[in-house]
Structure formats: C-alpha cells, structure tokens
Write an enzyme that holds these catalytic residues in place. Structure first.
Site, mmCIF file in Angstrom:
data_model
loop_
_atom_site.group_PDB
_atom_site.id
_atom_site.type_symbol
_atom_site.label_atom_id
_atom_site.label_comp_id
_atom_site.label_asym_id
_atom_site.label_seq_id
_atom_site.Cartn_x
_atom_site.Cartn_y
_atom_site.Cartn_z
ATOM 1 C CG HIS A 258 1.933 2.948 0.552
ATOM 2 N ND1 HIS A 258 1.238 2.779 -0.741
ATOM 3 C CD2 HIS A 258 1.387 2.202 1.364
ATOM 4 C CE1 HIS A 258 0.382 1.848 -0.613
ATOM 5 N NE2 HIS A 258 0.430 1.484 0.805
ATOM 6 C CD GLU A 316 0.791 -1.407 8.719
ATOM 7 O OE1 GLU A 316 -0.449 -0.977 9.170
ATOM 8 O OE2 GLU A 316 0.971 -2.595 8.385
HETATM 9 N N1 ACO Z 1 12.271 4.934 6.029
HETATM 10 C C1 ACO Z 1 13.455 5.258 5.649
HETATM 11 N N2 ACO Z 1 13.461 4.971 4.363
HETATM 12 C C2 ACO Z 1 12.732 4.669 3.471
HETATM 13 C C3 ACO Z 1 11.429 4.532 4.115
HETATM 14 C C4 ACO Z 1 11.271 4.501 5.350
HETATM 15 N N3 ACO Z 1 9.946 4.219 5.900
HETATM 16 N N4 ACO Z 1 10.820 3.850 2.876
HETATM 17 C C5 ACO Z 1 11.473 4.185 1.819
HETATM 18 N N5 ACO Z 1 12.594 4.467 2.258
HETATM 19 C C6 ACO Z 1 13.737 4.803 1.242
HETATM 20 C C7 ACO Z 1 14.527 3.744 0.822
HETATM 21 O O1 ACO Z 1 15.516 3.377 1.849
HETATM 22 C C8 ACO Z 1 14.906 3.927 -0.471
HETATM 23 O O2 ACO Z 1 16.024 4.900 -0.462
HETATM 24 P P1 ACO Z 1 17.246 4.735 -1.351
HETATM 25 O O3 ACO Z 1 16.791 5.068 -2.712
HETATM 26 O O4 ACO Z 1 18.077 5.749 -0.815
HETATM 27 O O5 ACO Z 1 17.951 3.492 -1.298
HETATM 28 C C9 ACO Z 1 13.538 4.762 -1.053
HETATM 29 O O6 ACO Z 1 13.155 5.444 0.284
HETATM 30 C C10 ACO Z 1 12.687 4.022 -1.785
HETATM 31 O O7 ACO Z 1 12.451 3.044 -1.178
HETATM 32 P P2 ACO Z 1 11.766 1.704 -1.873
HETATM 33 O O8 ACO Z 1 12.096 0.372 -0.955
HETATM 34 O O9 ACO Z 1 12.275 1.567 -3.321
HETATM 35 O O10 ACO Z 1 10.253 2.120 -2.044
HETATM 36 P P3 ACO Z 1 9.240 1.016 -2.209
HETATM 37 O O11 ACO Z 1 8.063 1.704 -2.894
HETATM 38 O O12 ACO Z 1 9.612 -0.329 -2.598
HETATM 39 O O13 ACO Z 1 8.596 0.902 -0.364
HETATM 40 C C11 ACO Z 1 7.584 0.305 1.582
HETATM 41 C C12 ACO Z 1 7.574 0.849 -0.025
HETATM 42 C C13 ACO Z 1 7.889 -0.931 1.564
HETATM 43 C C14 ACO Z 1 6.422 0.725 2.151
HETATM 44 C C15 ACO Z 1 8.763 1.332 2.290
HETATM 45 O O14 ACO Z 1 8.227 2.674 2.184
HETATM 46 C C16 ACO Z 1 9.160 0.730 3.499
HETATM 47 O O15 ACO Z 1 9.588 0.079 4.044
HETATM 48 N N6 ACO Z 1 8.250 1.611 4.746
HETATM 49 C C17 ACO Z 1 8.575 1.045 6.063
HETATM 50 C C18 ACO Z 1 7.531 -0.195 6.465
HETATM 51 C C19 ACO Z 1 6.274 0.005 6.245
HETATM 52 O O16 ACO Z 1 5.860 1.068 7.191
HETATM 53 N N7 ACO Z 1 5.290 -0.605 5.764
HETATM 54 C C20 ACO Z 1 4.036 -0.642 5.945
HETATM 55 C C21 ACO Z 1 3.428 -0.333 4.398
HETATM 56 S S1 ACO Z 1 1.897 0.052 4.501
HETATM 57 C C22 ACO Z 1 1.195 -1.328 4.278
HETATM 58 O O17 ACO Z 1 1.605 -2.234 3.551
HETATM 59 C C23 ACO Z 1 -0.177 -1.747 4.814
#
Ligand code: ACO
Length: 386
Positions: A258, A316
């Site tokens: 998140h 989620e």
């Molecule tokens: N699985 C694997 N790796 C992940 C995940 C995940 N669920 N979430 C983040 N990461 C990793 C990224 O690949 C990145 O790795 P890196 O630095 O080696 O490239 C690092 O963690 C940081 O990720 P960001 O995308 O910069 O983090 P951000 O804060 O932008 O992302 C997000 C938040 C979009 C929710 C992300 O955690 C994600 O994609 N989760 C999966 C989708 C999801 O569950 N969405 C629902 C969110 S809740 C809501 O909106 C109601």
C-alpha cells in the site's frame, strides 16, 4: 503563490487537500472515518448512516435517517436510456466496471442545471447498485429486478443481484464491507473526482472519473485477482512454491502493499473478522483458513524478496474473501467497491473548493527547427505507455 522545483513522482507524501472525512495513519495502521475509529463504526452503522455522517459530520437522528433513505429510494430506479445502454453492453459481455462507467455517465440525462450537485450526488449513490445489479442480470440473460422501496441500500443491492430478500446476516456482512471502504483519505479515485469537480464540472462527471480511476489493478481492481490466486493455490502446501514463482517472475501479489500503510491495513482486520464470522456461520472454514495461510506465506515472502518495503496485507485481500462468502461473483467485486466509495467521492467533492492544477517539469527537447515532410528521417522514440 508558493512554487517548488521538487518533482515528487506519484505525488507521494504531498499534501493536496484538507479533509474532515477520514484520517489514515499508515505507520500506526489506523483509520478514522468521520471521527470514529473504523473498528467502532464499520460493523454497526448502516451504509445510509455512514454516508450521512460523511455529508453532515454527524450521525443522523431517526427522522433524518428516514428522510435520507426515502430520498435514495426515490432515485434508485434507472432511466430507460440507461437500461437500454446496459442491455447493449451486455450483448458483448462488456466488463462490469466498464458497464458501470457507461451507466453512471447517463445519470446526467434529463437533468437541468438547477438540479444541483447535491441532488446528483444522491442520484449517483442511489443508482450505482441498480446499474451494477441490472447489468449483471442482463449479462446473464435475465431481466433486471426492480428496486424494492421497503429495503435499505445494502439489502436492495443484494435483492436486485440475487432476486430474493436477503437474510439479515448477509445484509450486515455487505454493510460492514461498504462502510469499511466508503472513504480513505486522498486515494487515487478520490483525487480524480476532486480534480474533476474542482474545475466546476458536475458531480456525475466527477463520479464517472472516480469509477475510471478505481478500475485499475493497483487500486480497486485487485480483489478479483487476489481471490483467483487463492483458488489457483488450492491447498496450503502449494502456497510457497506458487508465490515464489510469481515473485521470481517479477509479478506483484494482488492484495498486498500500500502507498500509505507500512503496517497491516486496518481494514483487512475488520473485513477478515467479518469474513471469519460469515464462513463460520456457513459451516465451511476451508477457504478462509487457506486464505489465512496464503496471506502469511505472502507477507513472509514479500519481506524476503522486497526487504525494507514493508509490504503487508491490504484491504483487497479480505474484500475478496468476504464478497465471495456473500455470494458475489469476482467480476463484480470492483463495481461493488465503487458502490461504497461513491459515498466518499461525493463528500470529498463537497469539500473541494479550489482548482487543482499542479506543475510539471519539462524534460523534452528545446530549439527544434521545422522540417518539411519529405526531408524527415524517423527519429521518433516510443513513449512509455504503462
Ligand atoms: N507484490 C510484489 N511487489 C510489490 C507489491 C506487491 N503487491 N507492492 C509493491 N511491490 C514492490 C514493487 O515492485 C517495488 O519493488 P522495487 O522497488 O524492487 O521495484 C516496491 O515494492 C515499491 O513499490 P511501489 O510501486 O513503488 O509502491 P507504491 O506505493 O507505488 O505501490 C501499490 C502501492 C500500487 C498498492 C502496490 O503495493 C501494489 O501494486 N500492490 C498490488 C496491487 C493491490 O493490491 N492494489 C490494491 C491497493 S489497496 C487500494 O487501492 C484500495
């Protein structure tokens, strides 16, 4: 005007609004909605009370609640043109979130300027469940079920989806879900809605923008794939190899991570408790227990693969489990999220009183000279398209 040269990708950490609607503390894992801790209010309030709270900053009295319910009941039935559009969308098995997007955009039909944004907000809240349920019926070759004026908001949605008056426990389960996700600070879809209303566009346009933003898998589109993963894993012993393979391929695990929460999303606790109660009452804890196991393995492996990122369970994951327990098909998980969040979007739009217009830093070319068409050579770069 204040001006800063600092580029903040994704506006991470930037404060772009003041709100009295909800407070999200990502380090403590706390969510306060309308002054109430989430755990205090989610499993007690009706959805109508929750929206009233957001709109008026106070819980309604019995009389106020009744009047609010009546206003919603009056606006629940869809215009014929909306139904015709949904019928058309169903012939090509359009994605339900796209159908909601299309249906929502018709809610301006026949509306005069005098209607005002408050009336349009009521119309959106009232009509979203009818659109989703009617579309689902049409997509399955059925005739849409008319709303029942005797039933509340959540019960009506279940009634229109499944064709029978729902048991109180199912209504309570759905209501707890809707309340849990009704509002959440300046999330992406709320921001989108605020940007639109801030231009003095109308409420329906802002709600349609919110639906568009919510659809993406990084926001509201995650619960379907999260549940698909649990089903694909199938048994506890397969969880670790399955998740390792996914992470080895560089894939994201839906339902984890998140932007704000660096600890477990408090909404996951509320929904997990509601789901547990529901599966227990149904006498089949198999899926719930498998999901708990998958969650543990996922969190452990995320810590191993992405050290220091603090990737924890988000809302989620348990949304998926609870909605599945309530009998919802995965395809309408995200539209159901929209049915809740439209309450928050409307309230945020009432708060937004200034045009939102940030800056960008130009990183493109300068000083080019025009070349006639027959003298050009191809030096075009492909723009990165996410
Ligand atoms: N699985 C694997 N790796 C992940 C995940 C995940 N669920 N979430 C983040 N990461 C990793 C990224 O690949 C990145 O790795 P890196 O630095 O080696 O490239 C690092 O963690 C940081 O990720 P960001 O995308 O910069 O983090 P951000 O804060 O932008 O992302 C997000 C938040 C979009 C929710 C992300 O955690 C994600 O994609 N989760 C999966 C989708 C999801 O569950 N969405 C629902 C969110 S809740 C809501 O909106 C109601």
């Amino acid at each position: 005007m204040t001006q800063t040269d600092t580029y903040v990708p994704g506006l991470e950490g930037v404060i772009a609004a003041q709100t009295r609607l909800s407070r999200v503390d990502g380090l403590r894992g706390e969510l306060v909605i309308g002054g109430f801790p989430l755990e205090e209010v989610a499993a007690q309030a009706t959805f109508e009370e929750m929206v009233y709270l957001l709109w008026h900053d106070a819980l309604p009295t019995a009389g106020q609640l009744e009047a609010f319910r009546d206003q919603l009941a009056e606006l629940r039935t869809l215009p014929a043109a909306t139904l015709a559009l949904l019928r058309e969308a169903a012939t090509s098995q359009t994605d339900p979130m796209d159908a909601l997007h299309m249906g929502a955009s018709t809610l301006n039909l026949g509306v005069t300027d005098q209607a005002g944004n408050r009336r349009l907000a009521l119309r959106a809240i009232a009509a979203f469940p009818t659109i989703v349920a009617a579309y689902w019926q049409l997509r399955n070759g059925q005739t849409p079920i008319q709303p029942n004026a005797e039933l509340g908001h959540a019960a009506n949605y279940l009634y229109m989806l499944f064709g029978e008056e729902p048991q109180p426990a199912r209504v309570r389960g759905l209501e707890t879900y809707l309340n849990t996700v009704v509002d959440h600070g300046l999330n992406a879809s709320t921001f989108a809605a605020r940007v639109i209303i801030a231009t003095r566009s109308d409420m329906i346009s802002a709600m349609v923008g919110g639906v568009g933003a919510l659809k993406g898998p990084l926001h509201g589109g995650a619960p379907g794939p999260a549940l698909d993963m649990v089903f694909a894993i199938g048994s506890p012993d397969k969880a670790e190899p399955y998740i390792r393979q996914k992470l080895d391929r560089g894939e994201r695990l839906m339902g984890f991570g998140h932007r704000i929460y660096k600890v477990r999303d408090p909404r996951a606790d509320v929904l997990s408790a509601a789901a547990e109660q529901f599966y227990q009452a149904a006498g089949d804890m198999g899926l719930y227990e498998l999901a708990r196991h998958v969650e543990k393995i996922a969190v452990d492996l995320l810590a191993e693969y992405k050290p220091g990122r603090n990737l924890q369970t988000n809302v989620e994951f348990y949304t998926a489990l609870l909605l599945h327990g309530l009998g919802f098909p995965t395809q309408i998980f995200t539209p159901t999220f929209a049915i809740a969040r439209v309450g928050g979007w409307t309230a945020h739009c009432f708060e937004q009183d200034r045009l939102i217009r940030p800056n960008s830093v130009y990183i493109g070319a300068e000083g080019r000279t025009w070349q006639p068409l027959d003298q050009r050579i191809n030096t075009a770069h492909n723009l990165h398209t996410p």
